[in-house]
Design a protein around this motif. Sequence first.
Motif, PDB file in Angstrom:
ATOM      1  N   THR A 366     -20.424 -35.487  38.180  1.00  0.00           N
ATOM      2  CA  THR A 366     -21.490 -37.237  38.156  1.00  0.00           C
ATOM      3  C   THR A 366     -21.048 -38.242  38.371  1.00  0.00           C
ATOM      4  N   GLN A 367     -19.465 -38.852  37.991  1.00  0.00           N
ATOM      5  CA  GLN A 367     -19.347 -40.164  38.571  1.00  0.00           C
ATOM      6  C   GLN A 367     -19.456 -40.050  39.872  1.00  0.00           C
ATOM      7  N   VAL A 368     -18.391 -38.969  40.500  1.00  0.00           N
ATOM      8  CA  VAL A 368     -18.816 -38.586  41.901  1.00  0.00           C
ATOM      9  C   VAL A 368     -19.608 -39.042  42.740  1.00  0.00           C
ATOM     10  N   GLU A 369     -20.511 -38.626  42.193  1.00  0.00           N
ATOM     11  CA  GLU A 369     -22.298 -38.406  42.587  1.00  0.00           C
ATOM     12  C   GLU A 369     -22.839 -39.761  42.704  1.00  0.00           C
ATOM     13  N   MET A 370     -22.551 -40.576  41.411  1.00  0.00           N
ATOM     14  CA  MET A 370     -22.593 -41.865  41.392  1.00  0.00           C
ATOM     15  C   MET A 370     -22.595 -43.201  42.251  1.00  0.00           C
ATOM     16  N   LEU A 371     -20.939 -42.539  41.952  1.00  0.00           N
ATOM     17  CA  LEU A 371     -20.740 -43.466  42.991  1.00  0.00           C
ATOM     18  C   LEU A 371     -20.394 -43.173  44.896  1.00  0.00           C
ATOM     19  N   ARG A 372     -21.022 -42.341  44.815  1.00  0.00           N
ATOM     20  CA  ARG A 372     -21.786 -42.325  46.754  1.00  0.00           C
ATOM     21  C   ARG A 372     -22.672 -42.445  47.030  1.00  0.00           C
ATOM     22  N   LEU A 373     -23.982 -42.973  45.873  1.00  0.00           N
ATOM     23  CA  LEU A 373     -24.707 -43.691  45.479  1.00  0.00           C
ATOM     24  C   LEU A 373     -24.408 -45.068  46.517  1.00  0.00           C
ATOM     25  N   ARG A 374     -23.998 -45.681  45.025  1.00  0.00           N
ATOM     26  CA  ARG A 374     -23.631 -46.800  44.898  1.00  0.00           C
ATOM     27  C   ARG A 374     -22.780 -47.314  46.214  1.00  0.00           C
ATOM     28  N   VAL A 375     -21.863 -46.519  46.738  1.00  0.00           N
ATOM     29  CA  VAL A 375     -21.965 -46.907  48.121  1.00  0.00           C
ATOM     30  C   VAL A 375     -22.587 -47.070  49.282  1.00  0.00           C
ATOM     31  N   ARG A 376     -23.674 -46.409  49.351  1.00  0.00           N
ATOM     32  CA  ARG A 376     -25.004 -46.608  50.212  1.00  0.00           C
ATOM     33  C   ARG A 376     -25.639 -47.848  50.015  1.00  0.00           C
ATOM     34  N   ASN A 377     -25.573 -48.237  48.727  1.00  0.00           N
ATOM     35  CA  ASN A 377     -26.505 -49.338  48.724  1.00  0.00           C
ATOM     36  C   ASN A 377     -25.667 -50.474  49.124  1.00  0.00           C
TER      37      ASN A 377
END
Length: 392
Positions: A366-377
């Motif tokens: 779950t945290q990997v998915e969140m961080l991946r989205l945050r990196v995109r932003n």
Amino acid sequence: MRLYINVFHALFFSLVSLGAQAVQSWTVEKTKVNAHLYPGEEMLLTNGIETLNYFKAGDPQKPLVIFVPGGFHLARVAYGYPGGDEKDFLAYWFGQKGFSFLGASYPTGNKVYSKVYPAFSIRDWGNQVAAVAKHYVDKHGLSGEIIVLGWSAGGQITQSVYEASQAAGLDMSLYVSIASTPPIPLLLAAPGAISKSKNGLSKAPQFYELFKRYVTAQNKMNGHVIIPWETFESDVLGEIPVALNAIMIASRYDNGNFVQDLDWAIADTGALKFTDFPMVVTISGNKVLDNDHALTDRGNWGLYQVQHLYRNIALPALSKSEEIDPENWQNLMDQFSYATSGALNARVPGNHFFWYGEVGARETVTQVEMLRLRVRNVLSSIEASVAKLNAP
């Protein structure tokens, strides 16, 4: 002045010695049947060096997630063993999210390997992981985007696998530090002696006792035994090539001896190649038992996070003009403040093995998915700010 000269020499040595290797992709071929393989595992030869792999296919349009184990471990800790509960392992939860998963093990002294490779280096390690990733991407028609999860000492390959992935035509969009240490020689103090085994590999029995404490605590957190310790010790652990201890002893293998060589280790890790690192995010545990990672991961990796953003995105635009609109400049500074504020770092309850067991494995994904989205932003926001700097 002497320190400055030494650092400059190390940087020069790193750039010269590694430049010629970057364009050489390793070959991959199958090996003979191995009686010690688990179901789903495959032993491959990369440039003649064995590597144990476990691949689980997902959505071909999603990135391939690659788990790189830490010191003295096979990647089995991330995908399990026969008779275990698959929900205790990262491979299952990444599969639930549609990601293809690859557990890539470097050669150790474990019985699953037919021989040992004492001179195996961190540069070799990065080349090996990139080679097997390319192998499975091509074999299964995947997109070519990869996310590398490096655990513990697996952080040492961040630069080498990034460089090798680029040479192989892969898109390494993210490196996720799973309680890992950056590829900086001598960054850590070794908890006890690391010595040479009769087979030429390095051994440190005191680590095994520490690993047992970690996994016992994770067993308790999850309410059951994840992997019996006897199985863990025999099927997961093994002695390792000495160069893979660079973060502690910075030595190389030379004609049967361990030779301390800091310059060589800096070149092998690529520690000073700041412009040639991937985008990095970190996930750490929260237990005192893993105090070094709980307290230092964000800061240790922060250097590479901010240098990636600054040198690869901001600096090219800044170097073209000295007349920048104050509002645009303030916006860029604000974006960097946010990026370095902890937005690219996360925690999961647990110790050095926080991702081990259903409780932590599920939350880690779950945290990997969140961080991946945050990196995109973060990347899109900084790129937009940079685009305005020299706008008429």
